[in-house]
Design a protein around this motif. Structure first.
Motif, mmCIF file in Angstrom:
data_model
loop_
_atom_site.group_PDB
_atom_site.id
_atom_site.type_symbol
_atom_site.label_atom_id
_atom_site.label_comp_id
_atom_site.label_asym_id
_atom_site.label_seq_id
_atom_site.Cartn_x
_atom_site.Cartn_y
_atom_site.Cartn_z
ATOM 1 N N VAL A 181 20.792 20.699 15.915
ATOM 2 C CA VAL A 181 19.529 20.124 16.384
ATOM 3 C C VAL A 181 18.659 19.611 15.233
ATOM 4 O O VAL A 181 18.119 18.508 15.282
ATOM 5 N N GLU A 182 18.539 20.413 14.158
ATOM 6 C CA GLU A 182 17.716 20.000 13.011
ATOM 7 C C GLU A 182 18.260 18.718 12.372
ATOM 8 O O GLU A 182 17.512 17.825 12.006
ATOM 9 N N PHE A 183 19.584 18.644 12.253
ATOM 10 C CA PHE A 183 20.208 17.458 11.658
ATOM 11 C C PHE A 183 19.944 16.226 12.515
ATOM 12 O O PHE A 183 19.543 15.177 12.016
ATOM 13 N N VAL A 184 20.179 16.359 13.818
ATOM 14 C CA VAL A 184 20.017 15.210 14.727
ATOM 15 C C VAL A 184 18.567 14.714 14.716
ATOM 16 O O VAL A 184 18.313 13.509 14.656
ATOM 17 N N ALA A 185 17.614 15.648 14.717
ATOM 18 C CA ALA A 185 16.201 15.255 14.717
ATOM 19 C C ALA A 185 15.850 14.484 13.444
ATOM 20 O O ALA A 185 15.149 13.471 13.485
ATOM 21 N N ARG A 186 16.378 14.940 12.307
ATOM 22 C CA ARG A 186 16.052 14.276 11.038
ATOM 23 C C ARG A 186 16.775 12.943 10.886
ATOM 24 O O ARG A 186 16.219 11.987 10.354
ATOM 25 N N ILE A 187 18.008 12.873 11.354
ATOM 26 C CA ILE A 187 18.750 11.613 11.230
ATOM 27 C C ILE A 187 18.125 10.565 12.163
ATOM 28 O O ILE A 187 18.084 9.381 11.860
ATOM 29 N N TYR A 188 17.600 11.029 13.291
ATOM 30 C CA TYR A 188 16.918 10.124 14.220
ATOM 31 C C TYR A 188 15.658 9.560 13.552
ATOM 32 O O TYR A 188 15.425 8.349 13.562
ATOM 33 N N PHE A 189 14.874 10.440 12.927
ATOM 34 C CA PHE A 189 13.651 9.986 12.241
ATOM 35 C C PHE A 189 14.002 8.999 11.140
ATOM 36 O O PHE A 189 13.381 7.952 10.991
ATOM 37 N N SER A 190 15.038 9.326 10.370
ATOM 38 C CA SER A 190 15.399 8.456 9.258
ATOM 39 C C SER A 190 15.865 7.090 9.754
ATOM 40 O O SER A 190 15.583 6.057 9.147
ATOM 41 N N TYR A 210 0.860 -1.198 0.000
ATOM 42 C CA TYR A 210 0.000 0.000 0.000
ATOM 43 C C TYR A 210 0.897 1.250 0.000
ATOM 44 O O TYR A 210 0.914 2.014 0.960
ATOM 45 N N PRO A 211 1.672 1.441 -1.090
ATOM 46 C CA PRO A 211 2.683 2.516 -1.098
ATOM 47 C C PRO A 211 2.130 3.921 -0.858
ATOM 48 O O PRO A 211 2.756 4.722 -0.178
ATOM 49 N N LYS A 212 0.945 4.226 -1.424
ATOM 50 C CA LYS A 212 0.377 5.574 -1.227
ATOM 51 C C LYS A 212 0.075 5.817 0.241
ATOM 52 O O LYS A 212 0.366 6.875 0.794
ATOM 53 N N LEU A 213 -0.515 4.822 0.857
ATOM 54 C CA LEU A 213 -0.852 4.917 2.277
ATOM 55 C C LEU A 213 0.419 5.036 3.116
ATOM 56 O O LEU A 213 0.496 5.835 4.057
ATOM 57 N N HIS A 214 1.442 4.270 2.738
ATOM 58 C CA HIS A 214 2.721 4.313 3.448
ATOM 59 C C HIS A 214 3.327 5.715 3.391
ATOM 60 O O HIS A 214 3.791 6.246 4.391
ATOM 61 N N ASP A 215 3.280 6.329 2.194
ATOM 62 C CA ASP A 215 3.860 7.672 2.032
ATOM 63 C C ASP A 215 3.116 8.709 2.862
ATOM 64 O O ASP A 215 3.724 9.571 3.483
ATOM 65 N N SER A 216 1.789 8.607 2.878
ATOM 66 C CA SER A 216 1.031 9.606 3.641
ATOM 67 C C SER A 216 1.235 9.412 5.139
ATOM 68 O O SER A 216 1.332 10.369 5.900
ATOM 69 N N LEU A 217 1.369 8.155 5.570
ATOM 70 C CA LEU A 217 1.637 7.878 6.993
ATOM 71 C C LEU A 217 3.024 8.396 7.379
ATOM 72 O O LEU A 217 3.203 8.995 8.450
ATOM 73 N N LYS A 218 3.992 8.202 6.493
ATOM 74 C CA LYS A 218 5.366 8.630 6.771
ATOM 75 C C LYS A 218 5.428 10.148 6.976
ATOM 76 O O LYS A 218 6.114 10.641 7.861
ATOM 77 N N LYS A 219 4.672 10.898 6.150
ATOM 78 C CA LYS A 219 4.617 12.363 6.307
ATOM 79 C C LYS A 219 4.056 12.734 7.668
ATOM 80 O O LYS A 219 4.575 13.605 8.355
ATOM 81 N N LYS A 220 2.976 12.061 8.055
ATOM 82 C CA LYS A 220 2.357 12.342 9.359
ATOM 83 C C LYS A 220 3.326 11.999 10.500
ATOM 84 O O LYS A 220 3.451 12.730 11.472
ATOM 85 N N GLN A 221 3.994 10.855 10.362
ATOM 86 C CA GLN A 221 4.960 10.442 11.395
ATOM 87 C C GLN A 221 6.087 11.462 11.513
ATOM 88 O O GLN A 221 6.524 11.785 12.606
ATOM 89 N N PHE A 222 6.544 11.959 10.363
ATOM 90 C CA PHE A 222 7.636 12.923 10.372
ATOM 91 C C PHE A 222 7.219 14.206 11.102
ATOM 92 O O PHE A 222 7.937 14.709 11.956
#
Length: 201
Positions: A141-150, A103-115
Motif C-alpha cells: 500500500v505504501e509503495f502504490v500510494a507513493r508511486i501514484y503521487f510521483s 519559483y522553485p522554493k514555492l514549488h518545493d513547499s507546494l509539493k510537500k503540501k500536496q504529498f
C-alpha cells in the motif's frame, strides 16, 4: 478587493502562465491601478505564492468533500480527477512546471503540501479498495500510494511530457487508467471498464 485580485490573478496565471502575466496585465484586466494591487501584495512573487496556496486549499477541501462521500474507490479517483481538472482549467499553461522553473522554493513547499494531502487520500482509497475486493489484497500500500503521487507530479513535467505530443486531459486519463489497471482485481476491472466506456460515449 484583495479577494477579487486573488481570483483574477489565479484565472490569468492558469490560462497564460505565471511567467507571462505581469502586474500591468493584471491591473489592466481589472481596470485598477498597479498601486492598488501593491497595497495588497508586496510584489509578484507574493501574489504568485498566495494564489497558489489559495488554489491548493480550495482543491484540497473539494477533494476532502469527495472522499467524505465514501464512493466506490475507483469512481472516487475519477471524480477527484474531474474536479481538479475543472478547477485547474485543464492547465493550459502548465502551472506546476512553470512554478518549478521560475519559483522553485514555492514549488518545493507546494509539493510537500500536496504529498501530505494526497498520501492520506490515496492510502485511504487503496485500503478501502482492498477491503471491497476491487483492488488486489497483496498490494504494498505504501509503495502504490507513493508511486501514484510521483506519477501525478511527473506527468506535469513538460520536458518529459511535452504539450506538443500530449494533451493534459489525455495524460490525466491515461495515467489514471494505467494506475488502476495495475491494482484492480477482476471485479474491479469490470467497474473500471464500465467507467471508461461511459466516459467515451
Amino acid at each position: 478587493m484583495r479577494e477579487q485580485i486573488l481570483h483574477k490573478a489565479t484565472e490569468l496565471f492558469l490560462n497564460l502562465g505565471f511567467k507571462s502575466v505581469t502586474m500591468d496585465d493584471l491591473a489592466q484586466e481589472m481596470g485598477i491601478s498597479k498601486k492598488t494591487i501593491y497595497s495588497h501584495f508586496d510584489n509578484k512573487t507574493k501574489l504568485v505564492e498566495e494564489t497558489t496556496m489559495d488554489l491548493f486549499w480550495f482543491i484540497s477541501n473539494g477533494i476532502d468533500e469527495i472522499v467524505a462521500l465514501k464512493k466506490n474507490p475507483i469512481e472516487e479517483l475519477y471524480e477527484i480527477k474531474r474536479f481538479a481538472m475543472h478547477h485547474l482549467k485543464g492547465e493550459k499553461s502548465s502551472p506546476q512546471y512553470q512554478l518549478q522553473k521560475y519559483y522553485p522554493k514555492l514549488h518545493d513547499s507546494l509539493k510537500k503540501k500536496q504529498f501530505e494531502m494526497m498520501q492520506d487520500c490515496v492510502l485511504d482509497n487503496i485500503k478501502r479498495g482492498v477491503e471491497m475486493g476491487i483492488y488486489r489484497a497483496n498490494l504494498n500500500v505504501e509503495f502504490v500510494a507513493r508511486i501514484y503521487f510521483s506519477g501525478v507530479i511527473s506527468i506535469k513535467d513538460n520536458d518529459l511530457f511535452p504539450m506538443t505530443i500530449f494533451s493534459n486531459t489525455q495524460l490525466e486519463d491515461d495515467f489514471l487508467e494505467y494506475h488502476l489497471r495495475g491494482v484492480v482485481t477482476p471485479k474491479g476491472r469490470k467497474i473500471l471498464n464500465s467507467i471508461i466506456n461511459s466516459n467515451q460515449e
